[in-house]
Enzyme design. Structure first.
Site, PDB file in Angstrom:
ATOM      1  N   SER A  89       0.862  -1.188   0.000  1.00 41.25           N
ATOM      2  CA  SER A  89       0.000   0.000   0.000  1.00 41.25           C
ATOM      3  C   SER A  89       0.892   1.230   0.000  1.00 41.25           C
ATOM      4  O   SER A  89       2.022   1.176   0.518  1.00 41.25           O
ATOM      5  CB  SER A  89      -0.866   0.006   1.259  1.00 41.25           C
ATOM      6  OG  SER A  89      -1.474   1.265   1.448  1.00 41.25           O
ATOM      7  N   TYR A 142      -1.878   0.405  10.108  1.00 42.47           N
ATOM      8  CA  TYR A 142      -1.937  -0.389   8.871  1.00 42.47           C
ATOM      9  C   TYR A 142      -0.684  -0.159   8.034  1.00 42.47           C
ATOM     10  O   TYR A 142      -0.071  -1.095   7.522  1.00 42.47           O
ATOM     11  CB  TYR A 142      -3.201   0.023   8.118  1.00 42.47           C
ATOM     12  CG  TYR A 142      -3.351  -0.456   6.698  1.00 42.47           C
ATOM     13  CD1 TYR A 142      -3.866  -1.710   6.408  1.00 42.47           C
ATOM     14  CD2 TYR A 142      -3.024   0.391   5.628  1.00 42.47           C
ATOM     15  CE1 TYR A 142      -4.037  -2.126   5.086  1.00 42.47           C
ATOM     16  CE2 TYR A 142      -3.192  -0.012   4.308  1.00 42.47           C
ATOM     17  CZ  TYR A 142      -3.701  -1.279   4.049  1.00 42.47           C
ATOM     18  OH  TYR A 142      -3.856  -1.677   2.743  1.00 42.47           O
TER      19      TYR A 142
END
Ligand SMILES: NC(=O)c1ccc[n+]([C@@H]2O[C@H](COP(=O)([O-])OP(=O)(O)OC[C@H]3O[C@@H](n4cnc5c(N)ncnc54)[C@H](OP(=O)(O)O)[C@@H]3O)[C@@H](O)[C@H]2O)c1
Length: 231
Positions: A139, A152
């Site tokens: 990501s 995250y």
């Protein structure tokens, strides 16, 4: 036929990639926690003619990970391992000041520890495959400091580093970490429920992943937009 294990393949990017591989003649081992949704996806994959082993379960369960690899061996081996299943750590995302430590632990367990566990389980088969590859879904939150994406993002940064070192340690394999960019999926909606801006369909990212398989570039971290543009 080559065999891929794809975690979190019942919907979103995992399903889109699984469908593309099925259409190319791959056999598949897929998982997700929701058995009903997973079975619906497995039926769709079988319509392409693929042999599909769909195993409901949680990637943090070592027995489930062993079953995924055993299922692939029954289909002929492991040519590609895709660590795609992911946890956010908090839904919706919150700033680090409010991030529950158990949420961070969960993100690390799902995104990092389980991914390494699956790699370790699959490594003998991957090494034996003619063109073994590991693809970890990263990501931009792994590299950029976006508010609320800290837990995250830290887990994805750790996953990136595992992939980088694995690539150095296993020169016979390809190990690609791929940042797919934002996509309109349940994960994104859970992360930022108030964000109404349109996001790309995960299907649009699949050609980037297929390009890695077709061209087998060096192990490393790749961004989907660049893989799509530089043709
Ligand atoms: N969407 C974005 O904007 C975006 C951006 C950058 C990176 N990513 C990454 O892209 C990947 C795919 O995400 P997505 O957006 O396609 O999400 P998604 O549509 O919500 O799909 C996630 C999949 O993973 C499964 N899953 C989640 N936790 C699991 C667990 N513990 N064990 C087994 N399966 C599990 C889900 O099914 P169950 O819930 O039934 O288990 C589902 O099949 C993730 O690695 C994510 O971090 C997404």
């Amino acid at each position: 036929m080559p065999v891929a294990i794809i975690t979190g393949a019942s919907k979103g990017l995992g399903r889109a990639f699984a469908e593309a591989l099925a259409a190319r003649g791959w056999d598949l081992v897929v998982d997700a926690r929701d058995a009903e949704v997973l079975q619906g996806t497995a039926t769709a994959l079988e319509a392409y003619g693929a042999r599909v082993t769909a195993l409901p379960g949680d990637v943090t369960d070592a027995g489930h990970r062993a079953a995924l690899v055993a299922g692939a061996r029954l289909l002929g081996g492991v040519d590609l391992l895709v660590s795609n299943a992911s946890a956010l750590g908090a839904e919706p995302l919150v700033r680090l000041a409010e991030l529950p430590l158990d949420g961070l632990r969960r993100a690390l367990e799902v995104n990092v520890v389980a991914a390494l566990g699956l790699v370790r389980e699959a490594l003998p088969s991957l090494r034996a495959a003619p063109a073994g590859a590991v693809l970890t879904v990263s990501s931009d939150a792994a590299a950029e400091a976006y508010e609320t994406w800290g837990g995250y993002g830290a887990s994805k940064a750790a996953l990136d580093q595992l992939a980088a070192v694995l690539g150095a340690e296993e020169p016979g394999l390809r190990v690609w970490a791929v940042d797919p960019g934002d996509m309109a999926t349940d994960l994104y909606a859970a992360a930022v429920p108030d964000d109404d801006d349109p996001r790309p369909d995960p299907v649009s990212v699949v050609p980037a992943l297929l390009r890695l398989l077709d061209e087998r570039p060096a192990s490393g971290r790749y961004g989907a937009p660049a893989l799509l543009e530089e043709r």
